[in-house]
Design a protein around this motif. Sequence first.
Motif, mmCIF file in Angstrom:
data_model
loop_
_atom_site.group_PDB
_atom_site.id
_atom_site.type_symbol
_atom_site.label_atom_id
_atom_site.label_comp_id
_atom_site.label_asym_id
_atom_site.label_seq_id
_atom_site.Cartn_x
_atom_site.Cartn_y
_atom_site.Cartn_z
ATOM 1 N N ALA A 530 0.836 -1.204 0.000
ATOM 2 C CA ALA A 530 0.000 0.000 0.000
ATOM 3 C C ALA A 530 0.868 1.251 0.000
ATOM 4 O O ALA A 530 1.950 1.288 0.592
ATOM 5 N N GLY A 531 0.371 2.300 -0.650
ATOM 6 C CA GLY A 531 1.119 3.544 -0.734
ATOM 7 C C GLY A 531 1.289 4.246 0.591
ATOM 8 O O GLY A 531 2.210 5.059 0.761
ATOM 9 N N CYS A 532 0.428 3.949 1.564
ATOM 10 C CA CYS A 532 0.505 4.615 2.865
ATOM 11 C C CYS A 532 1.601 4.038 3.753
ATOM 12 O O CYS A 532 1.923 4.608 4.799
ATOM 13 N N VAL A 533 2.184 2.922 3.370
ATOM 14 C CA VAL A 533 3.220 2.293 4.184
ATOM 15 C C VAL A 533 4.523 3.086 4.051
ATOM 16 O O VAL A 533 4.929 3.477 2.949
ATOM 17 N N ASP A 534 5.165 3.357 5.171
ATOM 18 C CA ASP A 534 6.443 4.059 5.193
ATOM 19 C C ASP A 534 7.545 3.068 4.780
ATOM 20 O O ASP A 534 7.997 2.250 5.580
ATOM 21 N N VAL A 535 7.972 3.176 3.524
ATOM 22 C CA VAL A 535 8.930 2.216 2.986
ATOM 23 C C VAL A 535 10.252 2.249 3.736
ATOM 24 O O VAL A 535 10.940 1.232 3.878
#
Length: 561
Positions: A530-535
């Motif tokens: 998901a894009g909201c995850v802090d990579v």
Amino acid sequence: MPTNARTRETWLFWILALLVLGAGLGLRDPWPADEPRFTLVAKHMVESGDWLFPHRGQELYSDKPPLFMWLQAIAYTVFGNWRVAFLLPSLLAALGTLWCVVDLGSRLWTRRVGLYAGYALLFALQFTWQAKKAQIDPLVVFWITLGNYGLLRHVLQVARTGPNGAGGPDWPMWMLGWACAALGIITKGVGIVVLLMLVPAGIASLRGWGVKVHVRDPRFWLGPLAFVLAACVWLVPMLVAALGSTGPEYRAYVDDILLRQTAKRYGASWDHGQPVWYFLEVMATMWLPTVLALPWAIPAWRRRLRRRDPRYLLPLAWWLLVLLFFTLPSGKRDMYILPALPMLALALGPLLPGLMRKRAVQWVAFGFTCVFAFAMLLGGLAMWLGDPGFERRFVAERGLQNEAAALAMCVTAIGVWGVLCLLWTGRRRPFAGMIALLSGLWVAFGLMLTPLLNDSSSARGLMTEVGRRIGPDAELGLVAWREQNLLMADRPVAEFGFKVDFDEQMQHGLRWQREAPQSRWLLVQDVALAGCVDVARTQHLGNANRRGWTLVPGEAAAGCR
């Protein structure tokens, strides 16, 4: 030939077959694409006690009937080791297929002809390759070949035993042929091709080729009865349980496995589209070296068919009918045509003693061995000393950076073995050199290559690293997972469906993780992250099984709501 010499030849064949097919048993875990799925289903059967309805995780698995998975579960119940149990049904099925061909060749011609037919089948690349894999195909090939064995013993008994019908029909074999057709259907759905043998048998009977189908004999209907009874072994209890259940998923299971995965899949294939000549390419490559004899075998078959010999007509006509059967649909895979190979080997067996004395055939066998040996040697040296593009892609896709040098050494060793076989046998014994090369190839594959590739190919290496990183007390959830991830996990895991859309799985996984963010981790396929995850707070694990994987701790998903 003295009895002792004949006995030694027979024992040599079966020892060699067991060595070639069985090398590596117990040394690896299930590999994609199909092996982890079937083993996961069998494991669920053993653990849950539900053997009637296969499950992949929490979902019903309706792509294939459960017979193959039953055998895997039974093997585990006996041996208590999944590394042995998941491959054992394929090994036994391959040996059973060889026995059918060898015994039938011995009955229709001579004992030596049966062994020649067995060698032609054993060393065809596709047969050995599939026999060393835990896919359904070796089992369905066994049922189909055993069905042909029964039907041929019945309809050819008169022509083989004596003139004017002296031998008589063999009704138990007739029933066996029909029953195996049904068992092939409840194994993969294509067992019905056994009954295509009745088409050339009926034509040969009408044209006076010495074949008797005995349609007017009331015992003829024992065959269809055996077919129905064998199919009911699974169909009746499955239908009773499914239709008696209140859950809609069981009705959907019945519709999918009886309609969509059989007749609809055949008539309107939705995947694996290939051109109409696809199986000709498969036979020309995957049936090597056996198929190299065809330029000389075809004229010999033509001469024997002119003499109205049904022993050649029936297996050859059935081979062509099976080729047509699998060519008609647009969806094709290389293993679909494999059931036709045993009958080709059977029809080739009586020709091989004469063909192998021809100088041209000897040169072809010698050339095949040379090309194969030097291709392995040069390819291994290129991997070891150079930096070829195919090796870089293979290593990157499968995460084999640490094993690349050992892999190159193994391939080089196989090439060196091939060169030694050439030096040992020379041009005077080209067939011995070819058999020695292929035997060494499959033994090396089982004992050296598969253990080397196992951690990456089976996902054991990935899941071991996951367990190490998250610690023994953490909980693990899987998003966009594959069967090997669930199978190789070192603890109970949370999964959110297999056929569920990746985005929906990710959302379910994040909600599950928020309930205990300090102790719950998600293993996510990169394409589903998901894009909201802090990579920056995740842990990327690299590639395994041609896919990228990332560990997501609770803190990395803190911004997801």
